[in-house]
Design a protein around this motif. Structure first.
Motif, PDB file in Angstrom:
ATOM      1  N   ARG A 166      36.160  38.963  31.444  1.00 63.23           N
ATOM      2  CA  ARG A 166      35.918  38.550  32.834  1.00 63.23           C
ATOM      3  C   ARG A 166      37.101  37.743  33.373  1.00 63.23           C
ATOM      4  NH1 ARG A 166      31.525  38.563  35.916  1.00 63.23           N
ATOM      5  NH2 ARG A 166      30.208  39.147  34.154  1.00 63.23           N
ATOM      6  N   ILE A 167      37.629  36.849  32.555  1.00 63.05           N
ATOM      7  CA  ILE A 167      38.814  36.105  32.980  1.00 63.05           C
ATOM      8  C   ILE A 167      39.968  37.062  33.245  1.00 63.05           C
ATOM      9  CG2 ILE A 167      40.577  34.440  32.239  1.00 63.05           C
ATOM     10  CD1 ILE A 167      38.420  33.034  30.587  1.00 63.05           C
ATOM     11  N   HIS A 168      40.165  38.018  32.356  1.00 68.28           N
ATOM     12  CA  HIS A 168      41.335  38.890  32.422  1.00 68.28           C
ATOM     13  C   HIS A 168      41.386  39.690  33.717  1.00 68.28           C
ATOM     14  CE1 HIS A 168      44.797  40.657  30.542  1.00 68.28           C
ATOM     15  NE2 HIS A 168      44.343  41.878  30.703  1.00 68.28           N
ATOM     16  N   TYR A 169      40.230  40.078  34.233  1.00 62.98           N
ATOM     17  CA  TYR A 169      40.206  40.905  35.439  1.00 62.98           C
ATOM     18  C   TYR A 169      39.799  40.113  36.684  1.00 62.98           C
ATOM     19  CZ  TYR A 169      41.362  45.213  33.082  1.00 62.98           C
ATOM     20  OH  TYR A 169      42.053  46.195  32.404  1.00 62.98           O
ATOM     21  N   ASP A 170      39.806  38.796  36.578  1.00 68.59           N
ATOM     22  CA  ASP A 170      39.548  37.983  37.764  1.00 68.59           C
ATOM     23  C   ASP A 170      40.681  38.209  38.774  1.00 68.59           C
ATOM     24  OD1 ASP A 170      39.737  35.446  39.503  1.00 68.59           O
ATOM     25  OD2 ASP A 170      37.850  35.125  38.422  1.00 68.59           O
ATOM     26  N   PRO A 171      40.355  38.455  40.041  1.00 65.74           N
ATOM     27  CA  PRO A 171      41.405  38.754  41.037  1.00 65.74           C
ATOM     28  C   PRO A 171      42.371  37.604  41.293  1.00 65.74           C
ATOM     29  CG  PRO A 171      39.257  38.523  42.104  1.00 65.74           C
ATOM     30  CD  PRO A 171      38.998  38.568  40.626  1.00 65.74           C
ATOM     31  N   ARG A 172      42.028  36.394  40.848  1.00 64.98           N
ATOM     32  CA  ARG A 172      42.963  35.285  41.017  1.00 64.98           C
ATOM     33  C   ARG A 172      44.142  35.367  40.038  1.00 64.98           C
ATOM     34  NH1 ARG A 172      38.284  30.786  40.853  1.00 64.98           N
ATOM     35  NH2 ARG A 172      37.350  32.503  39.644  1.00 64.98           N
ATOM     36  N   LEU A 173      44.006  36.198  39.032  1.00 64.28           N
ATOM     37  CA  LEU A 173      45.102  36.490  38.117  1.00 64.28           C
ATOM     38  C   LEU A 173      45.673  37.851  38.473  1.00 64.28           C
ATOM     39  CD1 LEU A 173      43.461  35.371  34.743  1.00 64.28           C
ATOM     40  CD2 LEU A 173      45.045  34.060  36.176  1.00 64.28           C
ATOM     41  N   THR A 174      46.962  38.016  38.300  1.00 65.41           N
ATOM     42  CA  THR A 174      47.605  39.278  38.670  1.00 65.41           C
ATOM     43  C   THR A 174      48.524  39.745  37.540  1.00 65.41           C
ATOM     44  OG1 THR A 174      49.379  38.087  39.806  1.00 65.41           O
ATOM     45  CG2 THR A 174      47.518  38.831  41.149  1.00 65.41           C
ATOM     46  N   PRO A 175      48.669  41.063  37.384  1.00 62.42           N
ATOM     47  CA  PRO A 175      49.555  41.591  36.352  1.00 62.42           C
ATOM     48  C   PRO A 175      50.973  41.039  36.506  1.00 62.42           C
ATOM     49  CG  PRO A 175      48.155  43.335  37.191  1.00 62.42           C
ATOM     50  CD  PRO A 175      47.923  42.149  38.072  1.00 62.42           C
ATOM     51  N   GLY A 176      51.589  40.733  35.375  1.00 62.79           N
ATOM     52  CA  GLY A 176      52.934  40.172  35.374  1.00 62.79           C
ATOM     53  C   GLY A 176      52.959  38.662  35.276  1.00 62.79           C
ATOM     54  N   MET A 177      51.808  38.005  35.459  1.00 63.28           N
ATOM     55  CA  MET A 177      51.770  36.550  35.355  1.00 63.28           C
ATOM     56  C   MET A 177      52.119  36.089  33.950  1.00 63.28           C
ATOM     57  SD  MET A 177      48.537  34.942  37.417  1.00 63.28           S
ATOM     58  CE  MET A 177      48.755  34.324  39.092  1.00 63.28           C
TER      59      MET A 177
END
Length: 318
Positions: A286-297
């Motif tokens: 759930r954390i991994h796909y939270d929209p507040r996180l983005t690929p490349g971070m």
């Protein structure tokens, strides 16, 4: 899934490719995959072939599973009674499995830093069984994976599905192969993953018996967005070990790519205490796909947000 002492397949992938993005992931060329370029293999015969290399492996893996279960390993419960959930522990566990390339002892340096990688497009698991797998096993495993995909979709809030059995037009290919079938799978891998390099193919075709299963996820043009993946599951595994491989590889291929000695209760730990996804594992997804996180971070950019999300999840679970 690996037995103690076996080097992580994801680490091998990272070391083996000059254009590798992270453990278990490599960059492909710029052209988009063509699902029509990989027709399904011929329908297997009613009388199944026998792989002469499988008998010893079946005994080997059955003995290991029996020993693990007798030692109270490979648990199938969700680990709820073991979970002493705190926001800090949840956040640090997530960083270990999603933003580090290697696992290490708790408190030690947790390996090389990585970046957040996940799928932007819907994930479609496609199952391919070799001719040596019975129809009953195929039907049962297909239902297991449909149920698993539903749980992963709910936890991640990302579209995840399974193509109908017999169709191979997905983007996350799950190959259930015997020893001889896997050794001869090079051409099939090249058809399924256009642009896959020879090193990645050899990781699969030359897989040692100490590696129980593996997943390789791929991105194009150096992106942090996965576009394709392939998981390899040994057909020789007894039922619980095969199911554990599905849980681990189909989840890690979504972006939780590393194992950590500090992850507990969790399948993202080489101690094999848990065979199936735990409640904490679903929170990590759930954390991994939270929209507040983005690929490349990177961890530095994402750390404060990760702790904020973890705090919300722990508060919601209390």
């Amino acid at each position: 899934m690996r037995i103690p002492g076996d080097l992580s397949v994801r680490s091998l992938a990272a070391l083996g490719f000059s254009a590798a993005l992270t453990a278990g992931c490599t960059s492909l060329g710029g052209s988009a995959p063509n699902p029509m370029a990989a027709p399904a293999p011929a329908r297997p015969a009613e009388v199944l072939a026998i792989d002469p290399q499988s008998a010893d492996l079946r005994r080997y893996y059955t003995e290991i599973e029996t020993q693990r279960v007798s030692n109270r390993m490979m648990r199938t419960d969700p680990g709820t009674d073991d979970l002493r959930l705190t926001a800090g522990r949840l956040a640090e566990t997530y960083i270990d499995v999603a933003l580090r390339d290697e696992h290490s002892e708790r408190g030690a340096a947790s390996g090389r830093s990585s970046v957040l990688r996940r799928w932007a497009v819907p994930v479609r698991y496609s199952l391919e069984f070799g001719a040596t797998t019975s129809r009953a096993t195929r039907a049962a495993d297909y239902q297991h994976i449909r149920a698993l995909a539903s749980r992963l979709a709910a936890a991640s809030d990302h579209p995840i599905s399974v193509t109908p059995l017999g169709q191979t037009d997905g983007n996350f290919h799950v190959l259930i192969l015997s020893e001889s079938e896997r050794q001869g799978a090079g051409d099939r891998l090249r058809a399924l993953i256009p642009g896959i390099d020879d090193g990645a193919v050899r990781l699969i075709t030359d897989m040692p018996r100490e590696t129980f299963c593996m997943v390789l996820a791929f991105a194009r043009d150096g992106s942090a967005n996965y576009t394709e993946a392939v998981a390899i599951i040994r057909a020789e595994h007894p039922d619980l070990t095969r199911l554990a491989c599905y849980h681990e590889e189909l989840t890690q291929g979504l972006g939780l790519a590393a194992d950590s000695d500090g992850a507990r209760p969790s399948i993202f730990n080489d101690d094999q205490e848990f065979a199936l996804l735990t409640e904490q594992d679903l929170l990590l997804l759930r954390i991994h796909y939270d929209p507040r996180l983005t690929p490349g971070m990177t961890e530095a950019r994402a750390r404060r947000t990760i702790f904020s999300i973890a705090s919300e999840l722990v508060a919601g679970a209390s």
